[in-house]
Design an enzyme around this catalytic site. Structure first.
Site, short mmCIF file in Angstrom:
data_model
loop_
_atom_site.label_atom_id
_atom_site.label_comp_id
_atom_site.label_asym_id
_atom_site.label_seq_id
_atom_site.Cartn_x
_atom_site.Cartn_y
_atom_site.Cartn_z
N GLY A 312 -0.30 -1.48 -1.18
CA GLY A 312 -0.60 -2.19 -0.09
C GLY A 312 -2.03 -2.00 0.67
O GLY A 312 -2.96 -1.93 0.27
N SER A 313 -1.90 -1.82 2.04
CA SER A 313 -3.05 -1.90 2.95
C SER A 313 -3.59 -0.48 2.77
O SER A 313 -4.73 -0.44 3.57
CB SER A 313 -2.49 -2.21 4.39
OG SER A 313 -2.01 -3.58 4.64
N THR A 314 -2.98 0.50 2.31
CA THR A 314 -3.59 1.88 2.08
C THR A 314 -5.04 1.64 1.33
O THR A 314 -5.77 2.33 1.10
CB THR A 314 -2.51 2.73 1.35
OG1 THR A 314 -2.28 2.27 0.11
CG2 THR A 314 -1.37 2.93 2.23
N LYS A 316 -7.22 -0.66 1.74
CA LYS A 316 -8.39 -1.36 2.40
C LYS A 316 -9.27 -0.43 2.71
O LYS A 316 -10.61 -0.53 2.83
CB LYS A 316 -7.72 -1.99 3.74
CG LYS A 316 -6.90 -3.01 3.56
CD LYS A 316 -6.16 -3.68 4.62
CE LYS A 316 -4.92 -4.79 4.42
NZ LYS A 316 -4.06 -5.20 5.63
#
Length: 453
Positions: A312-314, A316
């Protein structure tokens, strides 16, 4: 032997001429003959008594020497004679980076039976069932009396159990020396250590082999006779490991989570200071693998290494750091963040349908965790360069950590890296990796862009 006559003719004639009684001569000769016979018999008897006495002295002397030898040695149980190649039973200790003990060996005993030498199988079976509640007395008695000559009863025993079996006093119950693996810290760092069990074994010894974790990955090093006396030092710090486990367990309970994992690394040299996967287990009593169902439901599953997830957002931070390295953006650069974003038939939204647009600074893309902003940055980079960057961070290959589970936990990467994959990979979808992969990649960024394997 010359036999002297009792009535020699010359003496008889001389005695008659002198007027003496010839019978007296016979009597004297008879007395002399009897005395000679008695002396010879006495000499033979004395010789025999001397030989018999000497034999007794030698026999009792040998018995005395043997008793002295036995008195000067430690009592041991009788053991079956070893056959075949010797079994290598030694194994090196494992310590943390500060020399604190994590795994060592404990001397114990195995228990086996030779039923043909047993005096009272029924009594022995009943006593053993009392000492070891998992054994059934009737089943033991059946096996003791079915004609077999050998039977394993226990691979390891506590000192109290050894004494209790001694007290049974049956000569058919025998002990074999063992070295078993001991983990003095219990659950602490269980997934790193893994565990050990017995390999080749006999009544006289048994080899200890690694079954998981570092015990199996470095099994050859731990069993090397030339290095048995030198402990294997890991990069873990037990103090950091214990604190990490405590904090993670509290968070897992607070969030009512099914599982949790954490990895702490030194970004400058890549050393793992703590690696935690919950739920865990005690390697002193390692549970059996699940026979069916999802392997991830077992406490043996190392989520930090074996768990492969869309993170997921890790992800980005990877898109932003690469774009900055390429000179495409700065922290103040403004990027399109209008939501939702459409790409072909795909609709891309923010969490809970937020709209951070129309523009966000690159810094705020991270602060607000904008999927749309990260997607537009990824499109600036392009798929080929994005793949090369993620591969350079080690996100396409198995981690090189010294755990036997690591080579089998390869990231899941799309075979076709299309534009939509470029977009979704920017916010951690479409690519799956382990938490250890993520920690190593973040360490490279924190280390000024230098990845340390």
């Amino acid at each position: 032997m010359i036999r002297i006559p009792l009535r020699p003719l010359a003496r008889i004639l001389s005695a008659r001429a002198a007027g003496d009684n010839p019978d007296r001569i016979e009597h004297e000769n008879r007395v002399l003959r009897n005395d000679a016979l008695r002396d010879r018999a006495r000499a033979r008897a004395e010789g025999r008594l001397l030989m018999l006495g000497l034999a007794f002295v030698l026999a009792f002397g040998a018995i005395g020497v043997r008793m002295a030898v036995l008195a000067g040695t430690d009592p041991v149980e009788p053991q079956a004679a070893a056959s075949g190649a010797a079994i290598l039973a030694q194994r090196a200790d494992i310590t943390d980076r500060n020399g604190r003990l994590m795994a060592t060996n404990l001397l114990t005993n195995a228990l086996y039976a030779q039923p043909k030498d047993m005096v009272d199988p029924a009594r022995a079976a009943a006593a053993l069932a009392t000492i070891f509640p998992d054994l059934d007395a009737s089943d033991l008695e059946r096996r003791f009396t079915d004609g077999r000559s050998f039977l394993w009863l226990r691979r390891v025993m506590s000192p109290e159990q050894v004494q209790a079996v001694h007290d049974i006093g049956d000569p058919g119950l025998l002990f074999g020396p063992r070295e078993m693996r001991l983990y003095p810290n219990g659950h602490l760092a269980a997934h790193v250590l893994g565990g050990a069990s017995f390999g080749a074994e006999g009544v006289h010894s048994a080899e200890v082999i690694g079954t998981a974790g570092v015990e199996k990955a470095l099994d050859a090093r731990l069993r090397d006779p030339g290095q048995v006396g030198t402990p294997l030092a890991l990069s873990l710090d037990l103090t950091v490991q214990a604190a990490t486990e405590e904090v993670l367990a509290a968070g897992m309970k607070m969030m009512n989570a099914k599982a949790a994992t954490a990895v702490l690394m030194d970004v400058h040299n890549g050393e793992v200071l703590a690696l935690v996967s919950l739920p865990d287990f005690d390697p002193n009593d390692r549970p059996l693998p699940l026979a069916s169902g999802d392997a991830a439901d077992s406490p043996l599953f190392n989520r930090a290494v074996q768990g492969v997830y869309e993170l997921g957002s890790t992800f980005k931070i990877f898109a932003v750091s690469q774009a900055m390295e390429l000179g495409l953006v700065t922290p103040e650069s403004m990027v399109d963040a209008k939501a939702p974003m459409y790409w072909g038939k795909f609709k891309i939204s923010e969490f809970e349908n937020h709209n951070y647009g129309p523009l966000l600074s690159v810094t705020d893309v991270i602060v607000k965790s904008s999927n749309i902003g990260a997607a537009h940055i990824a499109m600036m980079i392009g798929g080929l360069r994005q793949q090369a960057f993620l591969k350079a961070l080690g996100l396409f290959d198995a981690t090189p950590v010294e755990l036997i589970e690591a080579p089998g936990a390869r990231p899941i990467v799309p075979a076709n890296w299309s534009e939509i994959v470029t977009i979704t990979a920017a916010y951690g979808h479409g690519v799956a990796a382990s938490p250890l992969h993520l920690a190593a990649a973040y360490a490279a960024i924190a280390n000024g862009g230098l990845a340390v394997p």
